[in-house]
Design a protein around this motif. Structure first.
Motif, PDB file in Angstrom:
ATOM      1  N   SER A  90       0.865  -1.170   0.000  1.00  0.00           N
ATOM      2  CA  SER A  90       0.000   0.000   0.000  1.00  0.00           C
ATOM      3  C   SER A  90       0.906   1.225   0.000  1.00  0.00           C
ATOM      4  CB  SER A  90      -0.935  -0.001   1.216  1.00  0.00           C
ATOM      5  OG  SER A  90      -0.213   0.269   2.395  1.00  0.00           O
ATOM      6  N   ASP A  91       0.312   2.417   0.129  1.00  0.00           N
ATOM      7  CA  ASP A  91       1.122   3.633   0.134  1.00  0.00           C
ATOM      8  C   ASP A  91       2.114   3.665   1.285  1.00  0.00           C
ATOM      9  OD1 ASP A  91      -0.043   4.679  -2.137  1.00  0.00           O
ATOM     10  OD2 ASP A  91      -1.632   5.698  -1.016  1.00  0.00           O
ATOM     11  N   SER A  92       1.714   3.152   2.429  1.00  0.00           N
ATOM     12  CA  SER A  92       2.546   3.333   3.626  1.00  0.00           C
ATOM     13  C   SER A  92       3.234   2.071   4.126  1.00  0.00           C
ATOM     14  CB  SER A  92       1.699   3.918   4.753  1.00  0.00           C
ATOM     15  OG  SER A  92       0.611   3.049   5.031  1.00  0.00           O
ATOM     16  N   LEU A  93       2.856   0.901   3.612  1.00  0.00           N
ATOM     17  CA  LEU A  93       3.491  -0.317   4.123  1.00  0.00           C
ATOM     18  C   LEU A  93       3.415  -1.444   3.125  1.00  0.00           C
ATOM     19  CD1 LEU A  93       1.145  -2.563   5.335  1.00  0.00           C
ATOM     20  CD2 LEU A  93       0.745  -0.567   6.729  1.00  0.00           C
ATOM     21  N   SER A  94       4.175  -2.489   3.427  1.00  0.00           N
ATOM     22  CA  SER A  94       4.107  -3.691   2.603  1.00  0.00           C
ATOM     23  C   SER A  94       4.293  -4.913   3.486  1.00  0.00           C
ATOM     24  CB  SER A  94       5.172  -3.663   1.506  1.00  0.00           C
ATOM     25  OG  SER A  94       6.456  -3.766   2.064  1.00  0.00           O
ATOM     26  N   ARG A  95       3.773  -6.014   3.023  1.00  0.00           N
ATOM     27  CA  ARG A  95       3.924  -7.295   3.701  1.00  0.00           C
ATOM     28  C   ARG A  95       4.432  -8.293   2.676  1.00  0.00           C
ATOM     29  NH1 ARG A  95       4.004  -4.767   7.667  1.00  0.00           N
ATOM     30  NH2 ARG A  95       2.640  -4.945   9.457  1.00  0.00           N
ATOM     31  N   ILE A  96       5.450  -9.056   3.057  1.00  0.00           N
ATOM     32  CA  ILE A  96       5.997 -10.089   2.188  1.00  0.00           C
ATOM     33  C   ILE A  96       6.013 -11.394   2.972  1.00  0.00           C
ATOM     34  CG2 ILE A  96       8.012 -10.884   0.888  1.00  0.00           C
ATOM     35  CD1 ILE A  96       8.784  -7.941   0.535  1.00  0.00           C
ATOM     36  N   PHE A  97       5.518 -12.444   2.360  1.00  0.00           N
ATOM     37  CA  PHE A  97       5.572 -13.759   2.981  1.00  0.00           C
ATOM     38  C   PHE A  97       5.816 -14.784   1.887  1.00  0.00           C
ATOM     39  CE2 PHE A  97       1.238 -12.322   2.407  1.00  0.00           C
ATOM     40  CZ  PHE A  97       0.667 -13.329   1.647  1.00  0.00           C
ATOM     41  N   GLU A  98       6.236 -15.972   2.308  1.00  0.00           N
ATOM     42  CA  GLU A  98       6.608 -17.011   1.361  1.00  0.00           C
ATOM     43  C   GLU A  98       5.724 -18.240   1.552  1.00  0.00           C
ATOM     44  OE1 GLU A  98      10.849 -17.827   0.023  1.00  0.00           O
ATOM     45  OE2 GLU A  98      10.504 -19.459   1.451  1.00  0.00           O
ATOM     46  N   ILE A  99       5.162 -18.707   0.452  1.00  0.00           N
ATOM     47  CA  ILE A  99       4.371 -19.928   0.449  1.00  0.00           C
ATOM     48  C   ILE A  99       5.222 -21.000  -0.240  1.00  0.00           C
ATOM     49  CG2 ILE A  99       2.229 -21.023  -0.287  1.00  0.00           C
ATOM     50  CD1 ILE A  99       0.990 -18.205  -0.477  1.00  0.00           C
ATOM     51  N   THR A 100       5.414 -22.130   0.427  1.00  0.00           N
ATOM     52  CA  THR A 100       6.260 -23.193  -0.104  1.00  0.00           C
ATOM     53  C   THR A 100       5.429 -24.428  -0.450  1.00  0.00           C
ATOM     54  OG1 THR A 100       6.710 -24.150   2.064  1.00  0.00           O
ATOM     55  CG2 THR A 100       8.184 -22.380   1.326  1.00  0.00           C
ATOM     56  N   ASN A 101       6.093 -25.430  -0.977  1.00  0.00           N
ATOM     57  CA  ASN A 101       5.432 -26.716  -1.264  1.00  0.00           C
ATOM     58  C   ASN A 101       5.142 -27.497   0.008  1.00  0.00           C
ATOM     59  OD1 ASN A 101       5.287 -26.583  -4.111  1.00  0.00           O
ATOM     60  ND2 ASN A 101       7.455 -27.042  -4.235  1.00  0.00           N
ATOM     61  N   THR A 102       5.862 -27.187   1.074  1.00  0.00           N
ATOM     62  CA  THR A 102       5.654 -27.859   2.352  1.00  0.00           C
ATOM     63  C   THR A 102       4.571 -27.123   3.120  1.00  0.00           C
ATOM     64  OG1 THR A 102       7.991 -28.447   2.392  1.00  0.00           O
ATOM     65  CG2 THR A 102       6.787 -28.619   4.468  1.00  0.00           C
ATOM     66  N   ALA A 103       3.550 -27.824   3.537  1.00  0.00           N
ATOM     67  CA  ALA A 103       2.441 -27.209   4.274  1.00  0.00           C
ATOM     68  C   ALA A 103       2.944 -26.676   5.611  1.00  0.00           C
ATOM     69  CB  ALA A 103       1.326 -28.227   4.494  1.00  0.00           C
TER      70      ALA A 103
END
Length: 171
Positions: A90-103
């Motif tokens: 967004s204008d003021s922030l960001s979120r980054i996360f990782e989705i893998t093949n392992t649940a």
């Protein structure tokens, strides 16, 4: 006459030594540079054929203003992907996360149709498949985010951004 020949011989030897030093230095530099270039080429070749095979499904990606949550859907084509990094900005922030093949458990992320935030096991869709998710971090995205981007990971290599959706629409 004998003194002149010694000086000429000394110049020839000096020239040969300098030439050998330059050639040796060039070979050492080439060896180092060649290894670095080979490593970079090997890393980028794993991402070479990824275009159009890891996508955001725009039909199922939107912002829900009633719950301040983001619904997004990933489609994986005919390619083996180890993970996908998801960036919501967004204008003021960001979120980054990782989705893998392992649940695994991913905070603030649930499979679509579930209320299991923090308890759902999240994994990537299988090859030639798709899956939808809901990201809901209380009080974070109180307005519609500007964009969502996905970055495939193959092996230990982060590929370039495979797909971007901007702007997000309301659900």
């Amino acid at each position: 006459m004998v003194g002149k020949n010694k000086k000429a011989l000394s110049m020839v030897v000096s020239t040969l030594i300098l030439t050998l030093l330059v050639v040796s230095a060039g070979a050492i530099i080439w060896g180092v540079v060649s290894n670095m270039v080979d490593d970079k080429i090997e890393g980028s070749s794993s991402c070479f054929n990824i275009f159009g095979k890891v996508n955001i499904n725009v039909e199922y990606t939107c912002y829900n203003p009633e719950t301040d949550s983001i619904q997004f859907s990933l489609d994986i084509g005919d390619i083996d992907v180890d993970a996908v990094k998801v960036s919501i900005q967004s204008d003021s922030l960001s979120r980054i996360f990782e989705i893998t093949n392992t649940a695994t458990l991913i905070p603030n992320l649930a499979n679509y149709g579930s209320d299991g935030f923090g308890t759902d096991l999240i994994s990537l869709p299988s090859k030639n498949g798709g899956n939808s998710y809901v990201y809901d971090e209380e009080g974070i995205f109180i307005t519609i985010p500007n964009s969502i981007k996905i970055i495939p990971v193959i092996g230990n290599n982060n590929c370039d951004i495979a797909d971007t959706l901007e702007p997000l629409e309301n659900c």
